[in-house]
Design an enzyme around this catalytic site. Structure first.
Site, PDB file in Angstrom:
ATOM      1  N   ALA A  72       0.837  -1.203   0.000  1.00 54.82           N
ATOM      2  CA  ALA A  72       0.000   0.000   0.000  1.00 54.82           C
ATOM      3  C   ALA A  72       0.869   1.250   0.000  1.00 54.82           C
ATOM      4  O   ALA A  72       1.941   1.273   0.615  1.00 54.82           O
ATOM      5  CB  ALA A  72      -0.915   0.009   1.233  1.00 54.82           C
ATOM      6  N   GLU A 101      -2.745 -11.681  -4.329  1.00 59.55           N
ATOM      7  CA  GLU A 101      -4.143 -11.488  -4.724  1.00 59.55           C
ATOM      8  C   GLU A 101      -4.368  -9.995  -4.839  1.00 59.55           C
ATOM      9  O   GLU A 101      -3.832  -9.213  -4.054  1.00 59.55           O
ATOM     10  CB  GLU A 101      -5.125 -12.039  -3.678  1.00 59.55           C
ATOM     11  CG  GLU A 101      -5.131 -13.533  -3.528  1.00 59.55           C
ATOM     12  CD  GLU A 101      -4.269 -14.003  -2.364  1.00 59.55           C
ATOM     13  OE1 GLU A 101      -3.640 -13.168  -1.690  1.00 59.55           O
ATOM     14  OE2 GLU A 101      -4.206 -15.231  -2.143  1.00 59.55           O
ATOM     15  N   ASN A 106      -9.084  -3.399  -9.231  1.00 59.29           N
ATOM     16  CA  ASN A 106      -7.898  -2.564  -9.036  1.00 59.29           C
ATOM     17  C   ASN A 106      -7.007  -2.624 -10.286  1.00 59.29           C
ATOM     18  O   ASN A 106      -5.915  -3.185 -10.282  1.00 59.29           O
ATOM     19  CB  ASN A 106      -7.137  -2.990  -7.782  1.00 59.29           C
ATOM     20  CG  ASN A 106      -6.096  -1.978  -7.367  1.00 59.29           C
ATOM     21  OD1 ASN A 106      -5.722  -1.097  -8.131  1.00 59.29           O
ATOM     22  ND2 ASN A 106      -5.611  -2.118  -6.140  1.00 59.29           N
ATOM     23  N   TYR A 113       1.545  -4.883 -11.725  1.00 64.25           N
ATOM     24  CA  TYR A 113       2.036  -6.242 -11.525  1.00 64.25           C
ATOM     25  C   TYR A 113       2.404  -6.894 -12.863  1.00 64.25           C
ATOM     26  O   TYR A 113       3.426  -7.564 -12.970  1.00 64.25           O
ATOM     27  CB  TYR A 113       1.008  -7.088 -10.777  1.00 64.25           C
ATOM     28  CG  TYR A 113       0.663  -6.573  -9.398  1.00 64.25           C
ATOM     29  CD1 TYR A 113       1.631  -6.018  -8.568  1.00 64.25           C
ATOM     30  CD2 TYR A 113      -0.645  -6.624  -8.921  1.00 64.25           C
ATOM     31  CE1 TYR A 113       1.311  -5.543  -7.310  1.00 64.25           C
ATOM     32  CE2 TYR A 113      -0.968  -6.155  -7.658  1.00 64.25           C
ATOM     33  CZ  TYR A 113       0.021  -5.610  -6.864  1.00 64.25           C
ATOM     34  OH  TYR A 113      -0.295  -5.137  -5.615  1.00 64.25           O
TER      35      TYR A 113
END
Length: 146
Positions: A72, A101, A106, A113
């Site tokens: 985050a 996950e 998102n 990623y």
């Protein structure tokens, strides 16, 4: 932007909790963060900007298998390469693969990623709560697995 990536310690629990509270609908408790930091399989890193914690990442490694616990970045520090730098730091650990996950909605995270070499390998139905949502399961293979 100049930032420093450093390993997290127990003295960083309050900073991690602040990020949890601001970024997640079901944040970890201070006790959960503290216990995770004490776990010898856990590796947590902070991104510091001018002494302020801007983001963090946690992974757990078991028998060469890496799993994200959380990543985050505070909203005011997003889109500045911090999450990418945190993820790249975790990749320095010895492991065969790293799995995570991410909420299906998102899209910015999924895009990041993929740019870092993670592949979509499955869906975890109704994995998230508040709101309920499927998770996309993504893995980056770091070594050939026989």
């Amino acid at each position: 932007m100049n930032y420093e990536i450093k390993p997290a310690t127990l003295s960083d629990v309050a900073d991690i909790k602040k990020i949890e509270d601001e970024c997640f609908s079901t944040p970890w408790s201070e006790n959960s963060i503290e216990e995770a930091l004490k776990n010898p399989c856990s590796h947590f890193y902070l991104a510091k900007v001018n002494g302020e914690t801007a983001g963090y990442i946690g992974i757990q490694i078991f028998s060469g298998e890496g799993y994200f616990t959380n990543v985050a970045t505070l909203p005011e520090f997003r889109k500045q390469g911090i999450a990418k730098a945190l993820i790249e730091r975790t990749l320095e650990n010895e492991m065969e693969f790293l799995t995570l996950e991410v909420r299906k909605s998102n899209i910015p995270a999924i895009s990041l990623y993929k740019k870092l070499g993670f592949e979509e390998v499955g869906i975890r139905p109704k994995f998230y709560r508040e709101p309920n949502e499927d998770a996309v399961l993504m893995t980056k293979f770091l070594k050939d697995i026989d």
